[in-house]
Design an enzyme around this catalytic site. Structure first.
Site, PDB file in Angstrom:
ATOM      1  N   CYS A   8     -13.316 -21.750  31.711  1.00 62.67           N
ATOM      2  CA  CYS A   8     -12.445 -21.079  30.749  1.00 62.67           C
ATOM      3  C   CYS A   8     -11.300 -20.434  31.523  1.00 62.67           C
ATOM      4  O   CYS A   8     -11.121 -20.712  32.710  1.00 62.67           O
ATOM      5  CB  CYS A   8     -13.214 -20.071  29.894  1.00 62.67           C
ATOM      6  SG  CYS A   8     -13.774 -18.576  30.733  1.00 62.67           S
ATOM      7  N   ARG A  14     -16.246 -16.772  28.107  1.00 60.54           N
ATOM      8  CA  ARG A  14     -16.853 -17.996  27.585  1.00 60.54           C
ATOM      9  C   ARG A  14     -17.629 -18.793  28.620  1.00 60.54           C
ATOM     10  O   ARG A  14     -18.784 -19.177  28.383  1.00 60.54           O
ATOM     11  CB  ARG A  14     -15.768 -18.886  26.958  1.00 60.54           C
ATOM     12  CG  ARG A  14     -15.089 -18.249  25.766  1.00 60.54           C
ATOM     13  CD  ARG A  14     -13.889 -19.049  25.315  1.00 60.54           C
ATOM     14  NE  ARG A  14     -12.805 -18.940  26.305  1.00 60.54           N
ATOM     15  CZ  ARG A  14     -11.655 -19.592  26.227  1.00 60.54           C
ATOM     16  NH1 ARG A  14     -11.439 -20.437  25.227  1.00 60.54           N
ATOM     17  NH2 ARG A  14     -10.724 -19.422  27.146  1.00 60.54           N
ATOM     18  N   ASP A 120     -11.336 -17.643  22.467  1.00 63.09           N
ATOM     19  CA  ASP A 120     -11.575 -16.679  23.537  1.00 63.09           C
ATOM     20  C   ASP A 120     -11.924 -15.312  22.950  1.00 63.09           C
ATOM     21  O   ASP A 120     -11.075 -14.653  22.350  1.00 63.09           O
ATOM     22  CB  ASP A 120     -10.331 -16.572  24.416  1.00 63.09           C
ATOM     23  CG  ASP A 120     -10.591 -15.837  25.721  1.00 63.09           C
ATOM     24  OD1 ASP A 120     -11.613 -15.119  25.807  1.00 63.09           O
ATOM     25  OD2 ASP A 120      -9.780 -15.989  26.651  1.00 63.09           O
TER      26      ASP A 120
END
EC number: 3.1.3.48
Length: 154
Positions: A8, A14, A120
């Site tokens: 990420c 994440r 996100d």
């Protein structure tokens, strides 16, 4: 040993969540031939532990994340499977390493969801929603890797 890297942007929300969930699922299924890590394509959070929201949701589900710190995805990284959280990170990965050898996917390619990108939670604060997305995708990812790499479950 098969290697998997979740990627990420900052490697604090994440991708470490996915790493921890995947590790737990592999442990639960007694699969020892897959090594899991995570990386970020941005440098802002290098060396930091997972975001407190990620820590909270993992703790709530009794998934360990001890010792995890943010690391950068680099041009010399060599993983069998690279699992990006969104299209922006796919693009960043290809820019960092145009000659990537491993197979590159977005996580939600292994999901039944209509979404294609994992949002996100650093910006949305929806750690529970991201947890559900990651959780539902990891079993399918494991099954894919087992078949693709000709592994056996013990």
């Amino acid at each position: 040993m098969i290697t998997v890297a979740f990627v990420c942007l900052g490697n604090i929300c994440r991708s470490p969540m996915a790493e921890a969930i995947m590790r737990q699922k592999l442990l639960d299924r007694n699969i020892n031939d897959i090594k899991v890590t995570s990386r970020g394509t941005g440098q802002w959070n290098l060396g930091e532990p997972p975001h407190e929201g990620t820590q909270a949701i993992l703790s709530e589900h009794d998934i360990p994340f001890d010792g995890m710190i943010s690391e950068l995805f680099e041009s010399n990284d060599d993983f069998d499977y690279i699992i990006a959280m969104d299209q922006s990170n796919v693009d960043n990965i290809k820019q960092i390493n145009p000659n990537i050898k491993g197979q590159l996917f977005k996580l939600l390619e292994f999901s039944d969801m209509t979404e294609t990108d994992v949002p996100d939670p650093y910006y949305t604060n929806n750690f529970e929603g991201v947890y559900k997305m990651v959780q539902s995708s990891c079993d399918n990812l494991i099954n894919f890797i087992i078949k693709d790499a000709n592994l056996r479950e013990e």
